[in-house]
Design an enzyme around this catalytic site. Structure first.
Site, PDB file in Angstrom:
ATOM      1  CB  THR A  71     -34.587 -17.216  -1.769  1.00 49.61           C
ATOM      2  OG1 THR A  71     -34.051 -17.862  -0.680  1.00 49.61           O
ATOM      3  CG2 THR A  71     -33.290 -15.950  -2.153  1.00 49.61           C
ATOM      4  CD  GLN A 180     -38.610 -21.566   9.256  1.00 46.33           C
ATOM      5  OE1 GLN A 180     -39.089 -22.551   9.940  1.00 46.33           O
ATOM      6  NE2 GLN A 180     -37.335 -21.628   8.717  1.00 46.33           N
ATOM      7  CB  SER A 200     -40.086 -22.238   1.283  1.00 43.94           C
ATOM      8  OG  SER A 200     -39.418 -22.985   0.601  1.00 43.94           O
ATOM      9  CB  CYS A 324     -29.814 -19.326   5.630  1.00 50.50           C
ATOM     10  SG  CYS A 324     -31.313 -20.126   5.390  1.00 50.50           S
TER      11      CYS A 324
HETATM   12  N1  PLP Z   1     -37.633 -17.095   4.828  1.00 51.52           N
HETATM   13  C1  PLP Z   1     -37.274 -17.843   5.750  1.00 51.52           C
HETATM   14  C2  PLP Z   1     -37.968 -17.047   7.161  1.00 51.52           C
HETATM   15  C3  PLP Z   1     -36.442 -18.891   5.898  1.00 51.52           C
HETATM   16  O1  PLP Z   1     -36.257 -19.650   7.016  1.00 51.52           O
HETATM   17  C4  PLP Z   1     -35.918 -19.338   4.765  1.00 51.52           C
HETATM   18  C5  PLP Z   1     -35.118 -20.389   4.718  1.00 51.52           C
HETATM   19  O2  PLP Z   1     -34.385 -20.894   5.814  1.00 51.52           O
HETATM   20  C6  PLP Z   1     -36.356 -18.656   3.508  1.00 51.52           C
HETATM   21  C7  PLP Z   1     -36.779 -17.349   3.594  1.00 51.52           C
HETATM   22  C8  PLP Z   1     -35.588 -19.059   2.083  1.00 51.52           C
HETATM   23  O3  PLP Z   1     -36.470 -20.028   1.528  1.00 51.52           O
HETATM   24  P1  PLP Z   1     -36.128 -20.915   0.344  1.00 51.52           P
HETATM   25  O4  PLP Z   1     -35.088 -21.779   0.905  1.00 51.52           O
HETATM   26  O5  PLP Z   1     -37.275 -21.638  -0.226  1.00 51.52           O
HETATM   27  O6  PLP Z   1     -35.515 -19.942  -0.577  1.00 51.52           O
END
Ligand code: PLP
Length: 377
Positions: A71, A180, A200, A324
């Site tokens: 994020t 992903q 991530s 999320c």
């Molecule tokens: N982008 C995608 C495609 C995700 O699936 C996620 C988490 O679900 C994120 C970004 C966010 O990642 P993080 O939890 O490291 O902020």
């Protein structure tokens, strides 16, 4: 025994990751910016992790910036690049199915006066490179596309789009949310023609609270925060060395087995799809181009949360759409044309290579029992 099928939300930290984190906390707690030996030890750990992750995407270690997760990486990429490259050019192109970390950032940029074009998939549920390429103009400063969409697993043609876009307008900065895809299908900075890539740790059996942004040499960003000189001054603040050591350990563990895991997970996906196809009342929400790690389906007549909690009582853990969104209606499914009633009854199963066909049979049996018990409630 729990059946954990929510690996797109997060993964179980690997033993090697837990050891790397705790070892660092216990024994290597120096500040990597300190000039003494303990500082150097911490810096060595940081550099080791940086190299392991960079190598895995074909990048140089100095092109990696550690963040608190994807994020933050995407916020840094999009806001940071818009601040530098968007002074005169005020148009951005993205897909309509991005994760909220990108979608919300795009909305924030719109509030700053940028115009954002969001590309929808075609009627067949796939994304067509030409639609993105057609959308870029002389006024476009930035394009952002995810590689694997997190709700249905749809694969977007990022490499093709970025290559064609760069050919047309070389000055456009390209960003890919590869969360992903990273360590699941090959992710290579040059093959994707990406200037920036978000990753991530906790999706690859690493710890939560750390991630990275790949930033191609010569790509400039305005930092989100002011502070020290860490991470080339682009992400100031003392690095989370224990978490990053765990991230590096996860990358070292996962990188050599991408292909092997892909084959295992493809078998799991095929097994689940055939079990679900034989189950009346279940509709698969699937694009022809999809990652085998994610299977999304709707159980007609039963709300996602109702079925999710029914499964939970049997210690089977899946997700209702994307974790999320915490159960909120998914705009992403609407983008694929999934009707509201089916979107309301959507479940997402996401695999790890350690899952088994027996677990999928338990899931299918539980779904069928749930259909019998819940449908008229
Ligand atoms: N982008 C995608 C495609 C995700 O699936 C996620 C988490 O679900 C994120 C970004 C966010 O990642 P993080 O939890 O490291 O902020």
């Amino acid at each position: 025994m729990a059946v954990y099928l929510d690996n797109a939300a997060t993964t179980k930290p690997a033993d090697a990751v837990i050891s790397a984190v705790t070892d660092c906390l216990r024994c290597h707690y120096g500040n990597p910016s300190s000039l003494h030996r303990m500082g150097l030890e911490a810096e060595t750990l940081l550099n080791h992790a940086r190299k392991a992750i960079a190598v895995s995407i074909g990048a140089q270690p100095q092109e990696l910036i550690f963040t608190s997760g994807a994020t933050e990486a995407s916020n840094l990429a999009l806001r940071g690049a818009a601040a530098v490259y968007g002074r005169r050019k005020r148009h951005i192109v993205t897909s309509a199915v991005e994760h909220s970390s990108v979608q919300s950032t795009m909305s924030a940029l719109e509030e700053q006066g940028f115009t954002v074009t969001r590309i929808l998939p075609g009627a067949d549920g796939t994304f067509h490179a030409e639609d993105f390429v057609r959308a870029v103009t002389e006024d476009t400063c930035l394009i952002s596309m995810m590689r694997v969409e997190n709700e249905t697993g749809t694969i977007l043609p990022v490499g093709d789009v970025f290559r064609l876009v760069k050919r047309k307008f070389p000055q456009i900065t390209t960003h890919c949310d590869a969360v992903q895809a990273f360590m699941k299908i090959p992710v290579h900075a040059d093959d994707l023609h990406a200037d920036m890539i978000s990753m991530s740790a906790h999706k690859i059996h690493g710890p939560k609270g750390t991630g990275a942004l790949y930033l191609r040499k010569k790509t400039r960003l305005s930092p989100l925060m002011t502070g020290g000189k860490q991470e080339n001054g682009i992400r100031p603040g003392t690095e989370a060395v224990p978490l990053i050591a765990g991230f590096g350990a996860a990358a070292e563990l996962m990188q050599p087995t991408i292909q092997e895991r892909l084959e295992t997970v493809t078998k799991l996906q095929n097994a689940l799809i055939s079990m679900l196809s034989e189950t009346e009342g279940i509709t698969l929400n699937r694009s022809p181009q999809a990652s085998p790690y994610i299977v999304n389906f709707s159980v007609r007549g039963i709300r996602s949360e109702t079925m999710l909690h029914f499964l939970e009582e049997k210690q089977i853990y899946v997700s209702s759409g994307s974790a999320c969104h915490k159960g909120a209606k998914s705009g992403v499914l609407a983008a694929y044309g999934v009707p509201d009633d089916l979107a309301d009854s959507t479940l997402r199963v996401s695999f790890d290579a350690a899952n088994t066909v027996d677990e999928l049979q338990l899931l299918t049996d539980a779904l069928r029992e749930g259909q019998r018990k819940l449908i008229h409630k």
